[in-house]
Enzyme design. Structure first.
Site, PDB file in Angstrom:
ATOM      1  N   ILE A  37      43.602  40.188  39.860  1.00 33.18           N
ATOM      2  CA  ILE A  37      42.521  39.666  39.049  1.00 33.18           C
ATOM      3  C   ILE A  37      41.907  40.281  37.622  1.00 33.18           C
ATOM      4  CG2 ILE A  37      41.267  41.744  40.158  1.00 33.18           C
ATOM      5  CD1 ILE A  37      39.640  38.649  39.852  1.00 33.18           C
ATOM      6  N   ARG A  91      44.181  37.220  35.389  1.00 37.87           N
ATOM      7  CA  ARG A  91      43.361  36.464  35.945  1.00 37.87           C
ATOM      8  C   ARG A  91      42.034  36.294  35.283  1.00 37.87           C
ATOM      9  NH1 ARG A  91      43.085  36.030  41.555  1.00 37.87           N
ATOM     10  NH2 ARG A  91      41.478  35.650  41.444  1.00 37.87           N
ATOM     11  N   ARG A  92      41.273  37.299  35.527  1.00 38.62           N
ATOM     12  CA  ARG A  92      39.981  36.978  34.000  1.00 38.62           C
ATOM     13  C   ARG A  92      39.966  38.570  33.867  1.00 38.62           C
ATOM     14  NH1 ARG A  92      36.347  34.065  37.565  1.00 38.62           N
ATOM     15  NH2 ARG A  92      34.998  34.180  35.666  1.00 38.62           N
ATOM     16  N   ARG A 121      52.204  51.285  38.490  1.00 43.34           N
ATOM     17  CA  ARG A 121      52.631  52.753  39.021  1.00 43.34           C
ATOM     18  C   ARG A 121      53.679  53.588  38.877  1.00 43.34           C
ATOM     19  NH1 ARG A 121      52.107  49.665  44.818  1.00 43.34           N
ATOM     20  NH2 ARG A 121      52.276  48.119  43.159  1.00 43.34           N
ATOM     21  N   TYR A 141      49.529  55.791  35.906  1.00 45.81           N
ATOM     22  CA  TYR A 141      47.971  56.142  35.858  1.00 45.81           C
ATOM     23  C   TYR A 141      47.510  57.505  35.245  1.00 45.81           C
ATOM     24  CZ  TYR A 141      48.313  52.629  39.735  1.00 45.81           C
ATOM     25  OH  TYR A 141      47.892  51.213  40.087  1.00 45.81           O
ATOM     26  N   LEU A 192      42.427  48.958  41.410  1.00 50.63           N
ATOM     27  CA  LEU A 192      43.018  49.085  42.322  1.00 50.63           C
ATOM     28  C   LEU A 192      42.390  48.751  44.032  1.00 50.63           C
ATOM     29  CD1 LEU A 192      44.112  52.584  40.807  1.00 50.63           C
ATOM     30  CD2 LEU A 192      44.912  50.564  40.707  1.00 50.63           C
ATOM     31  N   HIS A 212      39.311  52.891  44.725  1.00 51.36           N
ATOM     32  CA  HIS A 212      38.790  53.470  43.514  1.00 51.36           C
ATOM     33  C   HIS A 212      37.972  54.723  43.658  1.00 51.36           C
ATOM     34  CE1 HIS A 212      38.123  48.608  44.224  1.00 51.36           C
ATOM     35  NE2 HIS A 212      39.132  48.784  43.493  1.00 51.36           N
ATOM     36  N   LYS A 250      34.624  46.298  42.335  1.00 51.80           N
ATOM     37  CA  LYS A 250      34.102  46.303  43.208  1.00 51.80           C
ATOM     38  C   LYS A 250      34.632  46.358  45.138  1.00 51.80           C
ATOM     39  CE  LYS A 250      35.077  42.652  45.867  1.00 51.80           C
ATOM     40  NZ  LYS A 250      35.990  42.329  46.255  1.00 51.80           N
ATOM     41  N   THR A 279      31.922  32.972  43.146  1.00 54.79           N
ATOM     42  CA  THR A 279      33.347  33.234  42.209  1.00 54.79           C
ATOM     43  C   THR A 279      33.007  31.711  41.696  1.00 54.79           C
ATOM     44  OG1 THR A 279      34.265  32.534  43.954  1.00 54.79           O
ATOM     45  CG2 THR A 279      34.623  34.871  43.745  1.00 54.79           C
TER      46      THR A 279
HETATM   47  N1  LIG Z   1      35.133  40.346  40.413  1.00 52.37           N
HETATM   48  C1  LIG Z   1      35.535  39.709  41.618  1.00 52.37           C
HETATM   49  O1  LIG Z   1      35.623  38.587  40.928  1.00 52.37           O
HETATM   50  C2  LIG Z   1      36.483  39.957  42.265  1.00 52.37           C
HETATM   51  C3  LIG Z   1      38.246  39.456  42.613  1.00 52.37           C
HETATM   52  C4  LIG Z   1      39.194  39.771  43.544  1.00 52.37           C
HETATM   53  C5  LIG Z   1      39.051  40.840  43.611  1.00 52.37           C
HETATM   54  N2  LIG Z   1      38.808  41.831  43.422  1.00 52.37           N
HETATM   55  C6  LIG Z   1      38.721  43.061  43.687  1.00 52.37           C
HETATM   56  O2  LIG Z   1      39.509  43.491  42.535  1.00 52.37           O
HETATM   57  C7  LIG Z   1      40.607  44.341  42.925  1.00 52.37           C
HETATM   58  C8  LIG Z   1      41.737  44.381  43.226  1.00 52.37           C
HETATM   59  O3  LIG Z   1      41.938  42.982  43.350  1.00 52.37           O
HETATM   60  P1  LIG Z   1      43.427  42.391  43.475  1.00 52.37           P
HETATM   61  O4  LIG Z   1      43.610  41.427  44.363  1.00 52.37           O
HETATM   62  O5  LIG Z   1      43.715  41.429  42.139  1.00 52.37           O
HETATM   63  O6  LIG Z   1      45.023  42.798  43.516  1.00 52.37           O
HETATM   64  P2  LIG Z   1      45.452  43.751  44.731  1.00 52.37           P
HETATM   65  O7  LIG Z   1      46.203  43.074  45.580  1.00 52.37           O
HETATM   66  O8  LIG Z   1      44.251  44.646  45.894  1.00 52.37           O
HETATM   67  O9  LIG Z   1      46.045  45.058  44.179  1.00 52.37           O
HETATM   68  C9  LIG Z   1      45.716  45.636  42.755  1.00 52.37           C
HETATM   69  C10 LIG Z   1      46.413  47.081  42.063  1.00 52.37           C
HETATM   70  O10 LIG Z   1      46.786  47.997  43.053  1.00 52.37           O
HETATM   71  C11 LIG Z   1      47.857  48.752  42.119  1.00 52.37           C
HETATM   72  N3  LIG Z   1      48.754  49.415  43.384  1.00 52.37           N
HETATM   73  C12 LIG Z   1      48.174  50.709  43.112  1.00 52.37           C
HETATM   74  N4  LIG Z   1      47.988  50.945  44.119  1.00 52.37           N
HETATM   75  C13 LIG Z   1      49.268  50.407  45.413  1.00 52.37           C
HETATM   76  C14 LIG Z   1      49.446  50.136  46.786  1.00 52.37           C
HETATM   77  N5  LIG Z   1      50.102  50.759  47.707  1.00 52.37           N
HETATM   78  N6  LIG Z   1      49.481  49.482  47.223  1.00 52.37           N
HETATM   79  C15 LIG Z   1      49.817  47.838  46.062  1.00 52.37           C
HETATM   80  N7  LIG Z   1      49.339  48.031  45.281  1.00 52.37           N
HETATM   81  C16 LIG Z   1      48.732  48.914  44.361  1.00 52.37           C
HETATM   82  C17 LIG Z   1      48.816  47.707  41.839  1.00 52.37           C
HETATM   83  O11 LIG Z   1      49.248  47.541  40.174  1.00 52.37           O
HETATM   84  P3  LIG Z   1      50.293  48.358  39.645  1.00 52.37           P
HETATM   85  O12 LIG Z   1      50.967  47.546  40.486  1.00 52.37           O
HETATM   86  O13 LIG Z   1      50.333  47.708  39.035  1.00 52.37           O
HETATM   87  O14 LIG Z   1      50.377  49.805  39.580  1.00 52.37           O
HETATM   88  C18 LIG Z   1      48.412  46.083  42.206  1.00 52.37           C
HETATM   89  O15 LIG Z   1      48.367  45.488  40.708  1.00 52.37           O
HETATM   90  C19 LIG Z   1      39.820  45.225  43.926  1.00 52.37           C
HETATM   91  O16 LIG Z   1      39.206  45.540  43.983  1.00 52.37           O
HETATM   92  C20 LIG Z   1      39.480  43.282  44.934  1.00 52.37           C
HETATM   93  O17 LIG Z   1      38.148  44.336  45.571  1.00 52.37           O
HETATM   94  C21 LIG Z   1      37.468  41.523  42.332  1.00 52.37           C
END
Ligand SMILES: NC(=O)c1ccc[n+]([C@@H]2O[C@H](COP(=O)([O-])OP(=O)(O)OC[C@H]3O[C@@H](n4cnc5c(N)ncnc54)[C@H](OP(=O)(O)O)[C@@H]3O)[C@@H](O)[C@H]2O)c1
Length: 364
Positions: free
Chosen positions: A45, A48-49, A68, A87, A103, A108, A126, A284
């Site tokens: 995210i 992408r955004r 990480r 981090y 994350l 969070h 969120k 979205t």
């Molecule tokens: N506002 C919106 O429209 C929107 C849309 C989609 C998602 N979200 C939110 O954005 C957040 C991220 O979602 P996402 O789908 O983009 O990513 P995600 O798959 O949840 O992963 C986020 C990042 O967390 C890090 N990370 C740290 N510990 C990890 C672990 N044990 N396993 C996997 N990754 C870990 C990784 O970054 P590094 O490897 O770089 O450290 C990974 O790229 C969530 O909280 C989600 O609710 C918001």
């Protein structure tokens, strides 16, 4: 059926009202001295955004990325022309004023707390926290340190909801009776963080929180959970889908539907004594989409076509404006309270929920 278009507005504004601060002055100051924002996690995210949104604004600039694994951070940093960190390291940097935390949901609380203790403003994806207790701790920490802490429900910053709220306030729908909100998506890859209980996985925390927050947006914070059902994958110990019923202090019903085992759908409707309004792509919508509000009465139907709105850009812009030059504590309080209310409702849903098992059909 009639259909009309709203004039496009260059200033779509946030849905929830700000109080007592001049965004114009803050924006001017920020253009002279852009907020230096670091990414905590190189998430999908963020790429992408968030990064495109930052690129559109002259009030904020990317000052670092943290991953990480430092090698991965270096690759991303080289691609974006910025500095790579771990981090902890990014939180120690003097040239970073604020961080965007994207994350997995269960991390969070830990990292928003670390960032606030390091003196950084925080824009956190969120949900801010997975329990009310943790949300209260974080929001009090931010308030006591005079820092901005915003939970990034970016959809709240889309002008389509401003229009719905305006019509609601004008009495267009009569007395509100029922809110219905749904957000469902297809299954994710098996290694996705949503299937990992230790990382705060599950449909409620990831997807269910959107219609939950929309109910707050339209019916107010005084909501009580009257019933809930969660479909749980017992092997993974995460919920894959759910339904929730709530009632507001005024007696308005709310019904929520969410899941990560469906075809895509993101919509809500508000049904009142005089008319109902429904909105597709409620949570979205892409920035180019022209939203359509469908209003239905007994003998009349109407569509209002609204101008496009970039909710991610609006959310980041509002966050940046809130950071200064001086943080307005009174203006921040409603944002903090909303995060606590969402977390309280998550607690209530978990407590009240009847749990049913997921059928073994490749549900995740
Ligand atoms: N506002 C919106 O429209 C929107 C849309 C989609 C998602 N979200 C939110 O954005 C957040 C991220 O979602 P996402 O789908 O983009 O990513 P995600 O798959 O949840 O992963 C986020 C990042 O967390 C890090 N990370 C740290 N510990 C990890 C672990 N044990 N396993 C996997 N990754 C870990 C990784 O970054 P590094 O490897 O770089 O450290 C990974 O790229 C969530 O909280 C989600 O609710 C918001």
């Amino acid at each position: 059926m009639s259909r009309h278009r709203e004039p496009s507005s260059p200033h779509p504004g946030a849905v929830f009202e700000h109080t007592g601060r001049s965004e114009g002055t803050a924006t001017d100051d920020r253009a002279a001295s852009p907020l230096r924002l670091g990414l905590l996690g190189c998430s999908p995210i963020a790429r992408r955004r968030m990064l495109p949104a930052i690129g559109l604004l002259d009030t904020v600039r990317l000052s670092g990325v943290a991953a990480r694994e430092i090698e991965r951070a270096k690759d991303v940093a080289a691609e974006l022309g910025t500095v790579a960190s771990g981090y902890d390291e990014i939180l120690g940097r003097d040239d970073v004023d604020a961080v965007y935390i994207s994350l997995p949901n269960g991390l969070h609380y830990e990292w928003a707390g670390n960032a606030l203790r390091a003196g950084k403003h925080v824009l956190c994806e969120k949900p801010l926290a997975t329990t009310r207790e943790n949300a209260v701790e974080l929001t009090e920490l931010a308030a006591s340190r005079g820092l901005v802490l915003r939970e990034n429900f970016s959809f709240e910053h889309h002008s389509q909801h401003t229009k719905v709220r305006q019509l609601l306030a004008e009495g267009r729908f009569g007395i509100p009776r029922t809110f219905t909100g749904s957000f469902c998506i297809p299954p994710l890859p098996p290694d996705d963080t949503r299937y990992n209980a230790a990382l705060g996985g599950g449909a409620l925390l990831d997807i269910g929180v959107y219609p939950l927050r929309a109910a707050q947006l339209l019916l107010g914070p005084d909501l009580t959970v009257t019933g809930a059902t969660l479909r749980v994958d017992e092997r993974l110990a995460v919920d894959l889908a759910g339904q929730v019923q709530l009632v507001s202090a005024d007696g308005v019903f709310a019904q929520l539907e969410f899941g990560i085992q469906h075809s895509y759908g993101s919509r809500y409707s508000l049904w009142g004594s005089a008319a109902s309004v429904s909105l597709d792509r409620a949570f979205t919508p892409p920035p180019s989409r022209q939203p359509v509000l469908r209003i239905t009465e007994q003998d009349h139907a109407e569509e209002i076509v609204l101008p496009p709105s970039d909710q991610f850009r609006n959310s980041v812009e509002a966050f940046v404006a809130a950071t200064g030059p001086v943080v307005d504590a009174a203006a921040e309080r409603p944002w903090l309270d909303r995060a606590v209310t969402t977390a309280r409702l998550i607690d209530e849903i978990r407590k009240k929920a009847v749990r049913v098992g997921a059928r073994d059909e490749g549900d995740g």
